[in-house]
Scaffold this active site. Structure first.
Site, PDB file in Angstrom:
ATOM      1  N   PHE A 246       0.843  -1.361   0.018  1.00  0.00           N
ATOM      2  CA  PHE A 246      -0.002   0.005   0.057  1.00  0.00           C
ATOM      3  C   PHE A 246       0.889   1.406   0.204  1.00  0.00           C
ATOM      4  CE2 PHE A 246      -2.179  -3.143   3.146  1.00  0.00           C
ATOM      5  CZ  PHE A 246      -2.725  -3.888   1.793  1.00  0.00           C
ATOM      6  N   ASN A 638      -9.048  -8.757 -16.340  1.00  0.00           N
ATOM      7  CA  ASN A 638      -9.600  -9.909 -15.572  1.00  0.00           C
ATOM      8  C   ASN A 638     -10.633  -9.365 -14.524  1.00  0.00           C
ATOM      9  OD1 ASN A 638     -10.069 -12.013 -13.496  1.00  0.00           O
ATOM     10  ND2 ASN A 638      -7.980 -12.650 -13.621  1.00  0.00           N
ATOM     11  N   GLN A 645      -9.497  -5.323  -6.664  1.00  0.00           N
ATOM     12  CA  GLN A 645      -8.831  -4.038  -6.347  1.00  0.00           C
ATOM     13  C   GLN A 645      -9.476  -2.887  -5.820  1.00  0.00           C
ATOM     14  OE1 GLN A 645      -5.215  -3.187  -7.103  1.00  0.00           O
ATOM     15  NE2 GLN A 645      -5.642  -5.285  -6.024  1.00  0.00           N
ATOM     16  N   GLY A 712      -5.899   0.384  -9.167  1.00  0.00           N
ATOM     17  CA  GLY A 712      -5.486  -0.172  -8.064  1.00  0.00           C
ATOM     18  C   GLY A 712      -6.169   1.189  -6.996  1.00  0.00           C
ATOM     19  N   GLU A 713      -5.262   2.257  -7.134  1.00  0.00           N
ATOM     20  CA  GLU A 713      -5.390   3.277  -6.016  1.00  0.00           C
ATOM     21  C   GLU A 713      -6.563   3.937  -6.172  1.00  0.00           C
ATOM     22  OE1 GLU A 713      -0.901   4.921  -5.074  1.00  0.00           O
ATOM     23  OE2 GLU A 713      -1.327   3.827  -6.903  1.00  0.00           O
TER      24      GLU A 713
END
Ligand SMILES: Cc1cc2nc3c(=O)[nH]c(=O)nc-3n(C[C@H](O)[C@H](O)[C@H](O)COP(=O)(O)OP(=O)(O)OC[C@H]3O[C@@H](n4cnc5c(N)ncnc54)[C@H](O)[C@@H]3O)c2cc1C
Ligand code: SF4
Lengths: 746, 330
Positions: A246, A638, A645, A712-713
């Site tokens: 992270f 995917n 995520q 992700g973020e």
């Protein structure tokens, strides 16, 4: 001949899932070596001053102790060169043992090395340190007048920046100055499940193998080689799995240098694993931010001026600025924008990126302010955002590579039922009497690509190994890259083995900025395409080739076979091809770097998040009961991995909004809640059962990895503001300081 | 962790003998608090006396057939799920289930829970220089420090720590009796006298003597179990200590409150009860009971610090809510 259908874009379970749940996957501290010794850090218990004396006599006599490492007997570490230590480079530039100064609580002053972990720990507790205390700087607001104006974030993004003339609007158009508020976010710690861990082993030829939990094996190799004055090839970094980072585990932190130094003086392999409390002082944190947002708009809600000023802190030994204004420059159309950051050096541990650094904290402030503006103008918050839609990146005056945020707004609003929202705060109660509120926010996150390389190897049993020095942080690298290999070489996924996390593999970037897939996948594809070409050459080139005489264009590579499209009898497996041509293996290299469009276009991902909260009117407890997030992150490779995520990212947003915060004691600079009982992260019941995540799944035409921008973020961006805005809508109380714990509402 | 001796006696006499004769000896029950404190260096036992073989884990009616006797070694989860506890003392079950996590409750015992120590960070981390509870005479780091979880009632200028237990708040309204045995034989300590206020000796949490062992907790029979509530306010939905908690047990007969027992958690060095506050609603119709006055009387003399001001209001509202819920439950 039927082509194997592409596995890209299809839901695939993690190829490493079984390894992980059965405990076979090896993390840094799991590796077995002979004669292993254990180290425990010796840390400062003051935040500022000088070490006068370290009395280690009792520790040395303790059972099992092999050696005590301090500045006195530590190998001399070389100062890092400019490229590894300048502002913006990812690391604490001060190496351990450099001097006797203490700059923060928990600073590493040495380590005890013993036969067992318990012995090392006990002996470390017996070390007595005498200090000369120094001036203590712990009060961000109190020392604000000593702030500096940092110039760059990560050496790339300006921290003082403007377009147009905000001051003029502010001074001359008082009628449009609508919001001028201060928001704050506390210090936060990453707290991945796997703590920092290092296992260092030197051989007789001065080669060091370091198993370390890092999201930058290549960077760590450079730092370690440089610090120990070794040729780069003498250092090997290995990290096949990371138990989450992270944003931590990327810098050049002191603890793995201490581990390597300990192994050197003990003349044995040494393992050093950080404890949970050490995860609060030894591997970075998000610094506290105090942000002022000024918004001016006309009566239709069109922004006339926007200013965003951030006060934050770094340690005494490094300049890292939480870049809260990054997105403010381009989220909305606005002719006059001003971004400032002010940084105070304090006696706290060095901050570093954490979960959308800058973006998460910055959009909390900006998107809260936008909500306040909507209230002032009596406009629907979503409508306000649409009216200020940025048709291009106004800061760099670039067109978006691909932006479908309007569709995110529309789909999200429809799915959530936003149009039935009663704008009046406090207007809705649930049957149990809890106040119900709805809030929304925009999410934006940059899409980047970094140079990367890979190697593909076909073996004579037909299996394929592809290697790159990238990382698996739990995000699904093994799975996604396996999909790319299978897709490019036309083999089933179970014939593919992807290998990563080793400096002996072709280079790949630090894992961060949500760019891993966008960077590494093109390199993997390039290596596999090169291997494919070599396969075809083997098949058709020369008179004795098995498919001699066939045109290259007529060759089909699919199902682990090389075949002629014209003549289906002309087909053989990869292993037969290798056997017939007298090859044991076939290898190819590939690399990729950002293309020309990278300079010309603005690459960002977008999203819209809508949340419902319920607030106890008397007790102030807030629960998030419903989330809808719709995201434009390019092609979805995917759906299972992508959803995970975003689930994780939004859950982090819930934590940031409602409970996370590391609290310093001002009198000592020591954190009062450096453990997971009192540093709260969301538990299952904090996560709503109703979690609607959708992707537009529109490929970005200019991204090499099949149009995937990487993700992700972006999940944490927007979520805290959407929750705070929902709390306002539920209660009529605007909470501008995170986290929104019950005490702020009663 | 320091080296230590581990012993596991099979009977109470041996356990008492060991605690009396061994230097720096501690009883080990579930270990969930002791081991944490040990790893932090707050505790440094030289002998660990594992009391799990003493046969103290039974949960059954008291010898006279009434009420309930809960062995000191009964696990928090076993107590919470026990049929007699669920039917006769639901407030105890709820309080236990509101605490910690399932894993911890499976290990934690009733005796250990009674003895768990404050979560004051200045106490928990020996690197903080000042804590009168940990190092008598060293000062109180919380007084002018980060005192968000600290006491508003019954504190002293020596210590403003709170007792963190949920279970003990429920035991307080159940008028539990703590059975202990020591060198001088057995004695019974009413729950209200078990934990103490810090005064000039914040190092002492309870009135249990150094060589005494808790054997059981006795609960007298409850007339009315319907109107029992445990309310806990915390920073996340589960697995967090209480900011403030309330246990309330009312008896309602023929349209009037015949008995009211209310205890506040998270506000003092012990669960906080005030007979005068309870008396305010005795004999009153539940529909007209002045819950706000009960709350005000309970909180009379409350004093807050820089970071726990919110507790004054939160405790008041929590009491009113708990009582409202208690009368409404049927
Ligand atoms: C992360 C975390 C979260 C938690 N959250 C909560 C919460 O929300 N609410 C809550 O109420 N509690 C909470 N707890 C505390 C938990 O309830 C206590 O740790 C537990 O009850 C202690 O019981 P134990 O049997 O493990 O005690 P131990 O750790 O074994 O012992 C604690 C102390 O009691 C002494 N002792 C034990 N038994 C006896 C006996 N029979 N006679 C005399 N002395 C004895 C021991 O010597 C020791 O000093 C939490 C704990 C943790 C670690
Ligand atoms: S409140 Fe009590 S436990 Fe906390 S620091 Fe002060 S004396 Fe120690």
């Amino acid at each position: 001949m039927a082509q194997t259908p592409s596995v890209l874009g299809t839901p695939r379970h993690r190829v490493d899932g079984k390894l992980k749940v059965t405990g076979i996957a090896l993390y840094a501290s799991d590796f077995k070596v002979d004669r292993l010794a254990h180290a425990c850090l010796i840390q400062s218990t003051i935040a500022s001053g000088t070490v006068i004396e370290i009395d280690q006599s009792e520790a040395e006599r303790a059972p099992g102790v092999i050696a005590v490492l301090t500045r006195r007997n530590a190998p001399k570490l070389q100062a890092l060169p400019e490229e590894l230590s300048a502002n913006g480079t990812p690391g604490e530039s001060r190496l351990p043992f450099q001097d006797d100064q203490v700059y923060f609580q928990g600073q590493h002053l040495g380590a005890v090395i013993a036969e067992t972990f318990e012995q090392a720990r006990e002996a470390a507790a017996l070390v007595r340190i005498r200090y000369q205390p120094g001036e203590l700087r712990t009060d961000l607001l109190g020392l604000a007048d000593q702030a500096i104006e940092p110039r760059m974030f990560g050496g790339r993004i300006k921290l003082q920046d403007k377009r147009g003339d905000v001051d003029w609007v502010w001074a001359n158009m008082p009628q449009v100055r609508l919001v001028n508020e201060t928001y704050s976010t506390p210090i936060e710690n990453h707290n991945p499940i796997e703590p920092g861990a290092a296992l260092a082993a030197w051989d007789e030829n001065d080669h060091l193998t370091l198993h370390v939990s890092t999201r930058g094996v290549d960077l760590t190799q450079k730092v370690v080689a440089s610090a120990f004055g070794l040729p780069i090839e003498n250092v090997r970094i290995v990290c096949p799995f990371i138990g989450g980072h992270f944003g931590s585990k990327g810098f050049s932190w002191s603890y793995f240098l201490v581990a390597a130094a300990a192994a050197r003086i003990a003349n044995r392999p040494v393992r050093l694993v950080l404890s949970r409390p050490q995860m609060f002082d030894s591997m970075g944190q998000r610094a506290r931010t105090v942000q002022t947002i000024g918004l001016a708009a006309d009566e239709n809600g069109k922004l006339a001026a926007l200013k965003h000023s951030t006060l934050t802190h770094s340690s005494m030994i490094y300049e890292y600025t939480e870049p809260c204004g990054n997105l403010t420059r381009l989220m909305y159309a606005c002719p006059n924008v001003q971004i400032n950051h002010h940084l105070v050096h304090l006696n706290y541990t060095t901050p570093c990126p954490m979960r959308a650094p800058g973006e998460a904290a910055g959009t909390f402030a900006l998107e809260s302010a936008m909500d306040e503006l909507a209230v002032k103008l009596n406009l629907d918050p979503l409508e306000l955002r649409v009216r200020n839609y940025a048709e291009k990146d106004e800061f760099d005056q670039r067109a978006w590579s691909s932006k479908h945020l309007r569709e995110c707004y529309d789909r999200g609003a429809a799915k959530f039922g936003w149009s039935s929202r009663n704008p009046k705060p406090g207007s809705t109660r649930d049957p149990e009497g809890r106040m119900v509120g709805w809030g929304m926010a925009t999410a934006v996150y940059p899409a980047n690509q970094q140079p990367a390389a890979a190697k593909a190897i076909l073996s004579n049993d037909g299996s394929i190994v592809v290697r790159s020095a990238t990382h698996e942080a739990g995000t699904g690298t093994y799975t996604a890259m396996t999909q790319f290999v299978a897709d490019t070489l036309g083999v089933p996924m179970d014939r593919v083995q992807f290998e990563l996390g080793d400096t002996q593999f072709p280079p790949a970037p630090v894992n961060g900025g949500s760019w891993l897939t966008a960077s590494v996948a093109p390199a993997v594809v390039a290596a596999c395409a090169a291997l494919r070409d070599k396969l075809i050459s083997l098949g058709v080139d020369g008179p004795s080739a098995p498919l001699s005489g066939q045109a290259r264009n007529d060759i089909v590579i699919a199902d682990g076979r090389i075949s002629s499209a014209k003549d289906t009898s002309q087909s053989l497996s990869f292993s037969d091809l290798l056997a017939k041509t007298g090859n044991q293996t076939l290898e190819a290299d590939g690399s990729a770097k950002p293309g020309d469009s990278y300079q010309k276009l603005a690459f960002f991902s977008f999203g819209a998040i809508f949340v419902e909260v319920k607030v106890d009117p008397d007790l102030g407890e807030v629960r998030v009961t419903r989330v809808v997030g719709v995201y434009d992150v390019g092609k979805i490779l995917n759906p299972l991995l992508a959803r995970s995520q975003l689930l994780g990212g939004i859950t982090f947003g819930i934590g940031m909004a409602l409970m996370e915060g590391t609290i310093p004691d001002m009198a000592t600079g020591r954190m009062v809640n450096a453990n997971l009982a009192e540093y709260h992260v969301p538990v299952f019941t904090d996560v709503p059962p109703d979690f609607g995540i959708e992707f537009l799944d529109v490929p970005d035409p200019n991204m090499a990895a099949n149009g995937a921008r990487g993700l992700g973020e972006i999940g944490i961006v927007g979520a805290p503001a959407a929750i705070a805005n929902a709390v306002y809508h539920a209660t009529g109380k605007r909470i501008r300081d995170l986290p929104i714990t019950p005490d702020r509402l009663v | 962790m320091n080296n230590f001796a581990y012993v596991r006696p099979n009977d109470i006499d041996s356990a008492l003998n060991l605690i009396r004769t061994r230097p720096k000896a501690r009883f080990l029950a579930g270990g969930t608090n002791l081991l944490d404190l040990w790893k932090m260096g707050v505790e440094q036992p030289q002998t660990l006396i594992d009391i799990s073989r003493l046969g103290l884990a039974d949960i059954a009616p008291r010898p006279d057939g009434t009420g309930l006797r809960i062995g000191a070694l009964a696990r928090n989860s076993d107590v919470a799920e026990h049929s007699l506890v669920l039917s006769q003392y639901p407030v105890l079950s709820r309080a236990l289930l509101a605490g910690a996590s399932p894993q911890l409750r499976n290990a934690a015992t009733v005796g250990g829970n009674l003895m768990q120590r404050t979560r004051c960070p200045y106490f928990y981390d020996p690197a903080f220089p000042s804590c009168n509870k940990r190092k008598p005479g060293s000062g109180c780091g919380a007084l002018n420090g980060y005192n968000r979880i600290h006491a508003i009632l019954g504190q002293s200028d020596q210590c403003i720590a709170t007792n963190p237990s949920d279970m003990c708040v429920a035991l307080a309204v159940l008028d539990a009796q703590v059975r202990v045995i020591g060198p001088g034989g057995e004695r019974v300590i009413p729950i209200g006298e078990f934990h103490r206020l810090p005064g000039d000796h914040p190092e002492l949490d309870s009135t249990l003597q150094p060589n005494e062992l808790i054997t059981a907790v006795d609960l007298p029979p409850m007339a009315d179990t319907k109107h029992a509530v445990y309310l806990k306010v915390r920073d996340r939905s589960l697995y967090a200590f209480a900011l403030v908690s309330v246990a309330a047990a009312l008896a309602i007969e023929n349209g009037s409150i015949t008995s009211a027992r209310i205890a506040l958690g998270g506000v003092a060095h012990k669960p906080w009860r005030e007979p005068e506050a309870e008396a305010l609603i005795q004999g009153v119709s539940p529909d007209h009971a002045p819950f706000d006055r009960v709350a005000d009387r309970l909180l009379q003399g409350a004093h807050a610090y820089r970071y726990n001001q919110y507790k004054l209001n939160l405790a008041r509202k929590s009491v009113i809510r708990a009582l409202s819920v208690a009368v409404a439950s049927v």
